[in-house]
Design an enzyme around this catalytic site. Structure first.
Site, mmCIF file in Angstrom:
data_model
loop_
_atom_site.group_PDB
_atom_site.id
_atom_site.type_symbol
_atom_site.label_atom_id
_atom_site.label_comp_id
_atom_site.label_asym_id
_atom_site.label_seq_id
_atom_site.Cartn_x
_atom_site.Cartn_y
_atom_site.Cartn_z
ATOM 1 N N TYR A 1 0.845 -1.190 0.000
ATOM 2 C CA TYR A 1 0.000 0.000 0.000
ATOM 3 C C TYR A 1 0.880 1.239 0.000
ATOM 4 C CZ TYR A 1 -3.325 3.582 1.412
ATOM 5 O OH TYR A 1 -4.092 4.718 1.461
ATOM 6 N N ASP B 1 -0.067 2.532 -20.257
ATOM 7 C CA ASP B 1 -1.373 3.171 -20.024
ATOM 8 C C ASP B 1 -1.166 4.360 -19.087
ATOM 9 O OD1 ASP B 1 -4.072 3.676 -20.079
ATOM 10 O OD2 ASP B 1 -4.622 2.064 -18.701
#
Length: 287
Positions: free
Chosen positions: A92, A195
Site C-alpha cells: 500500500y 497506459d
C-alpha cells in the site's frame, strides 16, 4: 470484502487484519486498504473469469518495472483465484498531491525507465490487458508492423464488431502499414507502462513517484508520452525533466496522434460513441 477472504488474507500475511476500507481503484475491480496494528496492504478483488489472468499479468508487469531499478512500483505479494474471480495483494502506497519537484523527479525517472536496457524486440513474453480489454503482445522486430497488427487492428476490428465503426471508416491494413512505416523512425524498444494517464501514477508521502496499473510491453518511448497528453494532468515540470534526458525527435507531434489513436479506440470500445469523433478525426487525417 467477505469474512472468508479476510481470514484467508490473515493466513497469507501472518497478521490479523483489524480494518478493511474501500478505496478508489478504478472501474474494473473493487479496491481495499487492509490495516493491521502495524502494517498496511492494498488488495484488488474482481469477480470476473478473466481476473486471474489480469492480476497475474499485473503482478508480472510490476516485477518487470521494479527490475529496471529506474522507477518505483508497488511490490506485489500474492495473486490467487477466489470464487469466480481472483485477487491481487500488494504494497500500500500512502500518497499525496504532487508538487513541481515531485513531477520533475517523475519526468526524470520515466526517462530512465525508457532508457533501461531491454530485449531488442517489440512486444512481451505474454499477453496482458489494457483496462479490461485483452492486449496482444506478439513479439516483432519491426515497430510499425507491431503497432499496426498488435495495437490498431485488434481495436478497429472490435469497434467494427460492436457496430461503433463502419467498414468504410476503417483503413486497410496495407494503408496503415504504409503510413506507419513512413512516419515511424527506426527506434530501439523501451519498457512502457503502456497506459500512462494521470490515474496510473502516485506520489508517495515521501515524494517518490510510483507507477501503478501497468499494461507493459516493449515499444516506442513516445507512446507513453502521447498518452500523458491525451487527458492531461502532468504539467510542464514533468515534460521539461523528461526532455532533458529524452529530447523530442522530428515528427513526434504527428506520431502522437497515431499513438493516441490506440487509446482512443480502447476508450471507444469500452465507453462508447463519445470517443468516436476523435477517432474519426485521426483516421481521416492520416489514412
Amino acid at each position: 470484502m467477505d469474512k472468508e477472504l479476510i481470514e484467508h488474507l490473515n493466513y497469507i500475511l501472518c497478521i490479523k487484519i483489524e480494518r478493511v476500507s474501500r478505496v478508489s481503484g478504478g472501474d474494473i475491480s473493487k479496491a481495499y486498504l487492509l490495516e493491521s496494528e502495524t502494517e498496511r496492504f492494498f488488495c484488488k478483488l474482481n469477480t470476473e473469469k478473466m481476473a486471474l489472468s489480469m492480476f497475474t499479468a499485473e503482478k508480472n508487469a510490476l516485477h518487470a518495472l521494479l527490475k529496471t531499478g529506474a522507477i518505483a512500483a508497488p511490490q506485489p505479494f500474492q495473486v490467487e483465484p477466489y470464487k469466480d474471480g481472483a485477487f491481487i495483494l500488494m504494497e500500500y502506497i500512502e500518497s499525496k498531491r504532487a508538487n513541481t519537484e515531485d513531477m520533475t523527479l517523475f519526468g526524470r525517472q520515466l526517462a530512465k525507465l525508457h532508457q533501461a536496457s531491454v530485449k531488442n524486440e517489440f512486444g512481451l513474453e505474454e499477453d496482458n490487458f489494457i483496462g479490461s480489454l485483452p492486449q496482444s503482445n506478439k513479439k516483432d522486430l519491426d515497430w510499425a508492423r507491431f503497432y499496426v497488427e498488435e495495437r490498431m487492428l485488434p481495436q478497429l476490428k472490435l469497434a467494427f464488431d460492436k457496430g461503433l465503426l463502419g467498414s468504410d471508416e476503417i483503413p486497410s491494413e496495407d494503408t496503415m502499414m504504409m503510413v506507419c512505416t513512413d512516419m515511424f523512425p527506426k527506434v530501439s524498444p523501451s519498457l512502457l507502462l503502456g497506459d500512462l494517464w494521470s490515474g496510473n501514477y502516485l506520489i508517495s508521502n515521501h515524494g517518490v513517484p510510483f507507477l501503478i496499473d501497468p499494461a507493459v510491453y516493449r515499444g516506442h518511448h513516445e507512446v507513453d508520452i502521447a498518452m500523458t497528453k491525451l487527458f492531461g494532468g502532468f504539467g510542464d515540470s514533468f515534460y521539461r525533466a523528461y526532455r532533458e534526458i529524452m529530447p523530442p525527435e522530428p515528427g513526434e507531434n504527428e506520431r502522437t496522434d497515431l499513438y493516441q489513436l490506440y487509446y482512443l479506440l480502447v476508450h471507444l470500445n469500452l465507453f462508447g460513441n463519445s470517443y468516436k469523433p476523435a477517432v474519426k478525426r485521426i483516421l481521416a487525417t492520416y489514412f
